[in-house]
Design an enzyme around this catalytic site. Structure first.
Site, PDB file in Angstrom:
ATOM      1  N   ASN A   1      40.322  41.811  38.540  1.00 14.24           N
ATOM      2  CA  ASN A   1      40.631  40.475  39.016  1.00 14.24           C
ATOM      3  C   ASN A   1      41.276  39.697  37.871  1.00 14.24           C
ATOM      4  OD1 ASN A   1      40.548  39.105  41.548  1.00 14.24           O
ATOM      5  ND2 ASN A   1      39.173  37.603  40.631  1.00 14.24           N
TER       6      ASN A   1
ATOM      7  N   ASP B   1      38.719  28.893  41.655  1.00 12.91           N
ATOM      8  CA  ASP B   1      39.378  30.191  41.497  1.00 12.91           C
ATOM      9  C   ASP B   1      39.998  30.261  40.105  1.00 12.91           C
ATOM     10  OD1 ASP B   1      40.917  32.555  41.858  1.00 12.91           O
ATOM     11  OD2 ASP B   1      41.068  32.194  44.001  1.00 12.91           O
TER      12      ASP B   1
ATOM     13  N   ASN C   1      36.668  35.201  37.668  1.00 13.16           N
ATOM     14  CA  ASN C   1      37.901  34.473  37.939  1.00 13.16           C
ATOM     15  C   ASN C   1      38.364  33.689  36.712  1.00 13.16           C
ATOM     16  OD1 ASN C   1      39.744  34.444  40.113  1.00 13.16           O
ATOM     17  ND2 ASN C   1      38.059  34.103  41.516  1.00 13.16           N
TER      18      ASN C   1
ATOM     19  N   GLU D   1      48.477  35.481  42.901  1.00 13.99           N
ATOM     20  CA  GLU D   1      47.511  35.150  41.839  1.00 13.99           C
ATOM     21  C   GLU D   1      48.185  35.153  40.469  1.00 13.99           C
ATOM     22  OE1 GLU D   1      44.778  34.249  40.660  1.00 13.99           O
ATOM     23  OE2 GLU D   1      43.172  34.390  42.139  1.00 13.99           O
TER      24      GLU D   1
ATOM     25  N   ARG E   1      37.499  46.649  41.635  1.00 10.39           N
ATOM     26  CA  ARG E   1      38.890  46.417  41.246  1.00 10.39           C
ATOM     27  C   ARG E   1      38.969  45.366  40.160  1.00 10.39           C
ATOM     28  NH1 ARG E   1      40.926  41.540  42.887  1.00 10.39           N
ATOM     29  NH2 ARG E   1      40.239  40.597  44.859  1.00 10.39           N
TER      30      ARG E   1
ATOM     31  N   GLU F   1      32.607  42.074  47.097  1.00  7.79           N
ATOM     32  CA  GLU F   1      32.170  40.857  46.398  1.00  7.79           C
ATOM     33  C   GLU F   1      30.653  40.812  46.209  1.00  7.79           C
ATOM     34  OE1 GLU F   1      33.894  37.306  48.007  1.00  7.79           O
ATOM     35  OE2 GLU F   1      35.892  38.204  48.209  1.00  7.79           O
TER      36      GLU F   1
END
Length: 282
Positions: free
Chosen positions: A99, A193, A145, A17, A97, A118
């Protein structure tokens, strides 16, 4: 159309990522979220480094004075040039967490969170300044995101992936208003994303389970599709000395028979022209 992407770094990242070009060091930063690894790659020399962290990492960005800012499971931290680690904002939440994150034109960090399961509404998007002040911008997010700004800084694009949309806000002085849909991927193209905005104001978005990166014009028209060999495409950014090479991160997580490139860092040379990445003012 299938484009001839190269493998810049062959890897088996569980959840690759967050590619970011660091102009000062002429290197690409990227991460493996679930592998808790921070990667660097220097295209000219081919030099690579891997640093394993003690918790999951959602994003890494360069800082104006050197060093890095890290969006971590338990908050946002600073890594100084001498390798000193310190928390800028420590806020551990069980089951949650970090992102994706992005640096705004004013040098503030817009850091996202999500729950591991999620769950809708379990994540946030917050704005952090270099002085450590924190403001929650969105508090009802599932998977925070891609975030990016138009070349003039007047628009902010944002993705909450399960919505299958890129939304756009008006942006001024660190504030966002007038949220509205920009594009939707309800056509079965996958889940949006990470994203990046190019010098023409076009939005490039990576498609999770879509095996592609799409480019949309500022008016929301689809004008390019980069078909890729592995399905879980996570993020993209422009890098290299002229900001013309498109770097693309990928993931292996959840794939029964991963393609050989799954988890690798891909690159499409001379794909377009990117914008310089602002550094975090802290």
């Amino acid at each position: 159309m299938t484009y001839a992407c190269d493998v810049a770094v062959r890897a088996e990242a569980t959840l690759g990522e967050g590619p970011t070009w660091d102009a000062d060091t002429q290197r690409l930063l990227w991460i493996d979220i679930l592998g808790a690894r921070l990667h660097t790659y220097e295209p000219v020399s081919g030099r690579r480094t891997i640093r394993t962290l003690n918790q999951h990492i959602g994003a890494v960005k360069p800082r104006t004075g050197g060093g890095l800012v890290l969006n971590l499971r338990d908050g946002v931290a600073l890594l100084d040039p001498d390798d000193t680690f310190r928390w800028l904002h420590h806020e551990p939440v069980p089951g949650r967490r970090a992102n994706d994150a992005a640096v705004a034109p004013d040098g503030s960090l817009w850091a996202g969170t999500m729950r591991y399961d999620e769950a809708p509404g379990g994540g946030t998007l917050s704005r952090l300044t270099g002085a450590g002040s924190v403001e929650t911008v969105l508090d009802d997010v599932a998977v925070s995101n891609g975030t990016g700004w138009s070349p003039d800084g007047r628009l902010m694009y944002y993705i909450d992936s399960p919505t299958r949309r890129i939304d756009v806000f008006d942006h001024e002085n660190g504030r966002v208003t007038n949220r509205r849909p920009f594009i939707s991927t309800e056509d079965g193209a996958g889940f949006p994303d990470g994203l990046t905005v190019d010098a023409d104001g076009c939005v490039w978005v990576a498609l999770w389970d879509g095996a592609a990166v799409r480019r949309y014009t500022p008016t929301g028209d689809l004008d390019r599709v980069l078909t890729l060999p592995t399905p879980r495409i996570t993020a993209c950014t422009f890098g290299g000395p002229d900001l013309t090479d498109l770097y693309i991160t990928t993931a292996r997580v959840g794939l029964n028979t991963p393609h050989p490139t799954a988890g690798s860092l891909l690159v499409l040379p001379a794909a377009g022209k990117g914008l310089p990445h602002p550094s975090f003012a802290g």
